[in-house]
Design an enzyme around this catalytic site. Structure first.
Site, PDB file in Angstrom:
ATOM      1  N   MET A   1       1.046  -1.241   0.191  1.00  0.00           N
ATOM      2  CA  MET A   1       0.136  -0.083   0.180  1.00  0.00           C
ATOM      3  C   MET A   1       0.690   1.432   0.029  1.00  0.00           C
ATOM      4  O   MET A   1       0.432   2.445   0.160  1.00  0.00           O
ATOM      5  CB  MET A   1      -0.930   0.120   1.153  1.00  0.00           C
TER       6      MET A   1
ATOM      7  N   LEU B   1       6.655   3.175   1.450  1.00  0.00           N
ATOM      8  CA  LEU B   1       7.679   2.203   1.545  1.00  0.00           C
ATOM      9  C   LEU B   1       8.620   2.415   2.679  1.00  0.00           C
ATOM     10  O   LEU B   1       9.048   3.535   2.879  1.00  0.00           O
ATOM     11  CB  LEU B   1       8.141   1.843   0.120  1.00  0.00           C
TER      12      LEU B   1
ATOM     13  N   HIS C   1       9.364  -3.219   3.499  1.00  0.00           N
ATOM     14  CA  HIS C   1       9.104  -3.618   2.230  1.00  0.00           C
ATOM     15  C   HIS C   1      10.098  -3.828   0.955  1.00  0.00           C
ATOM     16  O   HIS C   1      10.244  -4.916   0.355  1.00  0.00           O
ATOM     17  CB  HIS C   1       8.264  -2.446   1.326  1.00  0.00           C
TER      18      HIS C   1
ATOM     19  N   GLY D   1       5.014 -10.188   4.050  1.00  0.00           N
ATOM     20  CA  GLY D   1       5.818 -10.093   5.180  1.00  0.00           C
ATOM     21  C   GLY D   1       4.860 -10.842   6.444  1.00  0.00           C
ATOM     22  O   GLY D   1       3.530 -10.556   6.635  1.00  0.00           O
TER      23      GLY D   1
ATOM     24  N   GLN E   1      -2.655 -12.514   7.367  1.00  0.00           N
ATOM     25  CA  GLN E   1      -2.784 -12.119   5.859  1.00  0.00           C
ATOM     26  C   GLN E   1      -2.144 -13.098   5.028  1.00  0.00           C
ATOM     27  O   GLN E   1      -2.607 -13.488   4.072  1.00  0.00           O
ATOM     28  CB  GLN E   1      -2.208 -10.559   5.530  1.00  0.00           C
TER      29      GLN E   1
ATOM     30  N   SER F   1       4.216   1.508   8.026  1.00  0.00           N
ATOM     31  CA  SER F   1       3.754   2.725   7.341  1.00  0.00           C
ATOM     32  C   SER F   1       2.924   3.656   8.374  1.00  0.00           C
ATOM     33  O   SER F   1       3.204   4.946   8.445  1.00  0.00           O
ATOM     34  CB  SER F   1       2.956   2.446   6.051  1.00  0.00           C
ATOM     35  N   ARG F   2       2.410   2.775   8.984  1.00  0.00           N
ATOM     36  CA  ARG F   2       1.458   3.587  10.045  1.00  0.00           C
ATOM     37  C   ARG F   2       2.220   4.202  11.266  1.00  0.00           C
ATOM     38  O   ARG F   2       1.475   4.977  11.940  1.00  0.00           O
ATOM     39  CB  ARG F   2       0.399   2.371  10.493  1.00  0.00           C
TER      40      ARG F   2
END
Ligand code: AMP
Length: 288
Positions: free
Chosen positions: A37, A40, A44, A154, A160, A193-194
């Site tokens: 998403m 990066l 990633h 990952g 997921q 990223s968060r």
């Protein structure tokens, strides 16, 4: 440096991706795919580098998939930096960056979705009931677009990976799903990223999530078999550091993702914490 100086090619249409990956395979090459998403970071990049080392052609995708966000979640606030993403992918040796618009991916209202029963229902699935159907649907589309390949995910998002692997297997998709280790900050916080949304105070206490999971793992390695005891000790550590921000901690089977009453020979420990703007997840494996 402009795009023209870069080796990575940025494409925005499904047709262009198909054309590139079909040509690679026609000439005997192999394809690696890394769905992301964007925004990066090194986590990633570690997936990109693995694909670049193992495959002749690497496709990274950047798409903030609206289907996997509930209306109350952070779709609009999700961090974005397309130029930075392109530069990082280029430096890692990615061949094609697929950066589609939402219209390119979903030109019409979506009537067909993919949902994976059972393993989608616990933990992240319980906290975010529509999330994994959104993930499975977009990943199924990306697998259909890219075609036969190895796809890298990952372990930071362990559930997921399990959902995607089962989806590919159940639907006989010609994709080999590869799980890669979690990259962490020196204090143990998983790269995400968060993390950019954490305040300085939140960032200072956030590593308690990984520390609690490590505590749980050491209890199990030392012989604790009652999963409730492990959960209670992990949640106590997080509560003490954070107050009311714990979402869940769980001890679960690493294959079925069902929560365990007794720790098995293999268990996976999972946790999620909620801050003002960021929700962080993490997990670690343990064998006794
Ligand atoms: P995201 O952009 O957060 O959807 O992540 C895209 C892919 O990168 C997913 O397969 C993630 O599991 C993986 N990923 C995200 N953070 C990390 C990390 N810290 N270490 C390894 N992989 C990661």
């Amino acid at each position: 440096m402009g795009w023209a100086d870069m080796a990575v090619e940025v494409v925005t249409t499904i047709a262009e991706v198909r054309q590139r990956t079909d040509a690679v395979r026609r000439h005997g090459g192999t394809v690696g795919l890394i769905p992301t998403m964007g925004y990066l970071h090194d986590g990633h990049v570690s997936l990109f580098e693995r694909s670049v080392a193992e495959r002749s052609f690497t496709v990274a995708t950047v798409f903030v998939n609206p289907l996997q966000f509930a209306p109350t979640e952070d779709l609009a606030a999700y961090p974005r930096d397309p130029d930075g993403d392109i530069a990082l992918a280029d430096a890692a040796g990615v061949d094609v960056m697929f950066m589609p618009s939402a219209d390119e991916m979903y030109p019409r209202p979506v009537l067909t979705t993919v949902s994976v029963a059972d393993i989608s229902t616990t933990m992240e699935g319980a906290s975010r009931p529509t999330h994994f159907a959104g993930v499975a649907t977009v990943v199924a589309k990306l697998f259909a677009i890219v075609g036969p390949c190895r796809a890298y995910f990952g372990e930071k998002d362990y559930q997921q990976v399990a959902v995607v692997r089962r989806m590919a297997s159940d639907l006989s998709l010609p994709v080999e799903v590869v799980a890669c280790p979690t990259l962490r900050e020196p204090d143990g916080l998983a790269r995400s990223s968060r993390n950019v949304h954490l305040t300085a105070d939140e960032r200072a206490v956030a590593p308690v999530l990984h520390r609690a999971l490590q505590l749980g793992a050491s209890l199990i390695r030392d012989g604790e078999t009652d999963a409730n005891v492990v959960r209670t000790r992990m949640s106590a550590m997080i509560d003490q550091a954070l107050g009311g921000e714990l979402d869940y901690v769980e001890v679960a089977d690493p294959d079925t993702l069902q929560t365990q009453v007794r720790c098995g020979p293999h268990s996976r420990l999972f946790g999620a914490i909620r801050f003002g703007r960021a929700r962080l997840i993490d997990n670690v494996g343990v064998t006794r």
